[in-house]
Design a protein around this motif. Structure first.
Motif, PDB file in Angstrom:
ATOM      1  N   ILE A  86      44.924  50.754  50.227  1.00 44.35           N
ATOM      2  CA  ILE A  86      44.801  50.339  51.616  1.00 44.35           C
ATOM      3  C   ILE A  86      43.410  49.765  51.787  1.00 44.35           C
ATOM      4  N   THR A  87      43.333  48.587  52.382  1.00 41.47           N
ATOM      5  CA  THR A  87      42.044  47.950  52.567  1.00 41.47           C
ATOM      6  C   THR A  87      41.987  47.297  53.938  1.00 41.47           C
ATOM      7  N   GLU A  88      40.830  46.766  54.265  1.00 41.45           N
ATOM      8  CA  GLU A  88      40.660  46.120  55.565  1.00 41.45           C
ATOM      9  C   GLU A  88      40.581  44.605  55.404  1.00 41.45           C
ATOM     10  N   THR A  89      40.935  43.919  56.446  1.00 43.91           N
ATOM     11  CA  THR A  89      40.853  42.462  56.462  1.00 43.91           C
ATOM     12  C   THR A  89      39.444  42.008  56.099  1.00 43.91           C
ATOM     13  N   GLY A  90      39.361  41.019  55.211  1.00 40.44           N
ATOM     14  CA  GLY A  90      38.079  40.461  54.816  1.00 40.44           C
ATOM     15  C   GLY A  90      37.462  41.065  53.568  1.00 40.44           C
ATOM     16  N   ARG A  91      37.975  42.203  53.142  1.00 43.84           N
ATOM     17  CA  ARG A  91      37.434  42.851  51.937  1.00 43.84           C
ATOM     18  C   ARG A  91      37.946  42.149  50.677  1.00 43.84           C
ATOM     19  N   GLN A  92      37.155  42.234  49.633  1.00 47.35           N
ATOM     20  CA  GLN A  92      37.613  41.761  48.329  1.00 47.35           C
ATOM     21  C   GLN A  92      38.347  42.902  47.616  1.00 47.35           C
ATOM     22  N   VAL A  93      39.488  42.555  47.016  1.00 42.13           N
ATOM     23  CA  VAL A  93      40.297  43.564  46.326  1.00 42.13           C
ATOM     24  C   VAL A  93      40.662  43.031  44.944  1.00 42.13           C
ATOM     25  N   THR A  94      40.599  43.899  43.961  1.00 38.83           N
ATOM     26  CA  THR A  94      41.041  43.512  42.616  1.00 38.83           C
ATOM     27  C   THR A  94      42.104  44.477  42.123  1.00 38.83           C
ATOM     28  N   LEU A  95      43.228  43.907  41.703  1.00 41.80           N
ATOM     29  CA  LEU A  95      44.320  44.679  41.105  1.00 41.80           C
ATOM     30  C   LEU A  95      44.280  44.462  39.594  1.00 41.80           C
ATOM     31  N   ALA A  96      44.306  45.556  38.862  1.00 34.30           N
ATOM     32  CA  ALA A  96      44.202  45.468  37.405  1.00 34.30           C
ATOM     33  C   ALA A  96      45.578  45.457  36.754  1.00 34.30           C
ATOM     34  N   CYS A  97      45.665  44.735  35.638  1.00 32.69           N
ATOM     35  CA  CYS A  97      46.877  44.689  34.830  1.00 32.69           C
ATOM     36  C   CYS A  97      46.471  44.706  33.361  1.00 32.69           C
ATOM     37  N   ASP A  99      47.250  30.549  47.098  1.00 38.27           N
ATOM     38  CA  ASP A  99      46.135  30.491  48.055  1.00 38.27           C
ATOM     39  C   ASP A  99      45.632  31.893  48.392  1.00 38.27           C
ATOM     40  N   GLY A 100      44.314  32.096  48.267  1.00 38.24           N
ATOM     41  CA  GLY A 100      43.716  33.382  48.597  1.00 38.24           C
ATOM     42  C   GLY A 100      43.634  34.336  47.419  1.00 38.24           C
ATOM     43  N   TYR A 101      44.143  33.906  46.263  1.00 36.74           N
ATOM     44  CA  TYR A 101      44.141  34.738  45.054  1.00 36.74           C
ATOM     45  C   TYR A 101      43.450  34.009  43.899  1.00 36.74           C
ATOM     46  N   SER A 102      42.876  34.793  42.993  1.00 33.06           N
ATOM     47  CA  SER A 102      42.341  34.218  41.764  1.00 33.06           C
ATOM     48  C   SER A 102      42.572  35.193  40.619  1.00 33.06           C
ATOM     49  N   VAL A 103      42.598  34.658  39.394  1.00 35.61           N
ATOM     50  CA  VAL A 103      42.738  35.470  38.193  1.00 35.61           C
ATOM     51  C   VAL A 103      41.757  34.963  37.145  1.00 35.61           C
ATOM     52  N   SER A 104      41.481  35.813  36.180  1.00 41.35           N
ATOM     53  CA  SER A 104      40.664  35.423  35.036  1.00 41.35           C
ATOM     54  C   SER A 104      41.249  36.068  33.797  1.00 41.35           C
ATOM     55  N   ARG A 105      41.153  35.398  32.656  1.00 41.00           N
ATOM     56  CA  ARG A 105      41.722  35.924  31.401  1.00 41.00           C
ATOM     57  C   ARG A 105      40.639  35.857  30.316  1.00 41.00           C
ATOM     58  N   SER A 106      39.936  36.948  30.179  1.00 39.34           N
ATOM     59  CA  SER A 106      38.845  36.999  29.204  1.00 39.34           C
ATOM     60  C   SER A 106      39.287  37.616  27.871  1.00 39.34           C
ATOM     61  N   ASN A 107      40.457  38.265  27.873  1.00 39.71           N
ATOM     62  CA  ASN A 107      41.001  38.808  26.625  1.00 39.71           C
ATOM     63  C   ASN A 107      42.524  38.785  26.723  1.00 39.71           C
ATOM     64  N   THR A 108      43.198  39.128  25.643  1.00 43.85           N
ATOM     65  CA  THR A 108      44.660  39.068  25.624  1.00 43.85           C
ATOM     66  C   THR A 108      45.287  40.134  26.501  1.00 43.85           C
ATOM     67  N   GLU A 109      44.661  41.317  26.598  1.00 44.02           N
ATOM     68  CA  GLU A 109      45.297  42.476  27.210  1.00 44.02           C
ATOM     69  C   GLU A 109      45.276  42.490  28.740  1.00 44.02           C
ATOM     70  N   ASP A 110      44.311  41.815  29.372  1.00 48.36           N
ATOM     71  CA  ASP A 110      44.089  42.017  30.805  1.00 48.36           C
ATOM     72  C   ASP A 110      44.179  40.737  31.617  1.00 48.36           C
ATOM     73  N   LEU A 111      44.785  40.853  32.801  1.00 50.00           N
ATOM     74  CA  LEU A 111      44.808  39.751  33.764  1.00 50.00           C
ATOM     75  C   LEU A 111      44.602  40.351  35.151  1.00 50.00           C
ATOM     76  N   PRO A 112      43.355  40.543  35.576  1.00 52.37           N
ATOM     77  CA  PRO A 112      43.109  41.082  36.913  1.00 52.37           C
ATOM     78  C   PRO A 112      43.365  40.038  37.989  1.00 52.37           C
ATOM     79  N   LEU A 113      43.920  40.506  39.108  1.00 54.00           N
ATOM     80  CA  LEU A 113      44.201  39.646  40.255  1.00 54.00           C
ATOM     81  C   LEU A 113      43.216  39.999  41.366  1.00 54.00           C
ATOM     82  N   THR A 114      42.496  39.000  41.872  1.00 52.76           N
ATOM     83  CA  THR A 114      41.501  39.229  42.911  1.00 52.76           C
ATOM     84  C   THR A 114      41.900  38.538  44.206  1.00 52.76           C
ATOM     85  N   LEU A 115      41.837  39.297  45.288  1.00 53.98           N
ATOM     86  CA  LEU A 115      41.986  38.744  46.633  1.00 53.98           C
ATOM     87  C   LEU A 115      40.565  38.593  47.167  1.00 53.98           C
TER      88      LEU A 115
END
Lengths: 110, 110
Positions: A12-23, A62-78
């Motif tokens: 649960i987060t608030e409007t305007g905050r940055q959030v990262t979901l890990a995978c 729109d409003g999302y970004s990802v980065s892939r620095s290794n094979t195992e992980d793809l974090p999603l950032t709002l």
């Protein structure tokens, strides 16, 4: 056993905050994907990656970004969470055939 | 523009009967089609797939039919069991990423 894990499972987060979901996946798959599930819309593709340093926009990026620095992980950032981004988010991986999904991350933006 | 459509949001059948779930698509470049099953609070799991060079694929109680001229595929479950109650998503692929339909909620009544 190989698997794909998502964290946190609930957030649960608030409007305007940055959030990262890990995978994180241990199948050594090159392809990784982020989807969101909303009632009436099914699963919609947000971003995807075909390998390290490769990222691509999906249908609803729109409003999302990802980065892939290794094979195992793809974090999603709002970057700045909005109420419209309240949803259940699923990460998935594949080697070109079927997708293997994580258990999902439920995000609520207040 | 929804490239993959499941026009029936829900379906209810009696245990032992046949369940038929339908899916339509618009992009003739799709060459691989899949069905996923999803239980509440879990990630989608792969059920069955079909290549565009085939018109039928069978796996136990599950059969997928593909009609390319009509851009239509269907999933048949025979006989239906209460444990089949779930949300079913069809998906189509052209370049390795999957585009999903909105989902159909199947309820199998004992």
């Amino acid at each position: 056993d190989a698997e794909i894990t998502q964290s946190p499972r609930h957030k649960i987060t608030e409007t305007g905050r940055q959030v990262t979901l890990a995978c994180h996946q241990t199948w050594n798959h090159n392809n990784m994907f982020w989807y969101r599930q909303d009632l009436g819309h099914g699963l919609r593709l947000i971003h995807y990656s075909y390998g390290v340093q490769d990222t691509n926009k999906g249908e609803v990026s729109d409003g999302y970004s990802v980065s892939r620095s290794n094979t195992e992980d793809l974090p999603l950032t709002l970057e700045s969470a909005a109420s419209s981004q309240t949803s259940v988010y699923f990460c998935a991986s594949s080697e070109g055939g079927e997708l293997f999904f994580g258990e999902g991350s439920r995000l609520t933006v207040l | 523009d929804q490239q993959v459509k499941q026009n029936s949001p829900s379906l209810s059948v009696q245990e032992g009967r046949i369940s038929i779930l339908n899916c339509d698509y618009t992009n003739s470049m799709f060459d691989y089609f899949l069905w996923y099953k999803k239980y509440p609070a879990e990630g989608p799991t792969f059920l069955i797939s079909i290549s565009s060079i085939k018109d039928k694929n069978e796996d136990g109680r599950f059969t997928v039919f593909l009609n390319k001229s009509a851009k239509h595929l269907s999933l048949h479950i025979v006989p239906s069991q209460p444990g089949d109650s779930a949300v079913y998503f069809c998906a189509a692929s052209a370049t390795g990423k999957l585009i999903f339909g909105q989902g159909t909620t199947l309820q199998v009544k004992p």
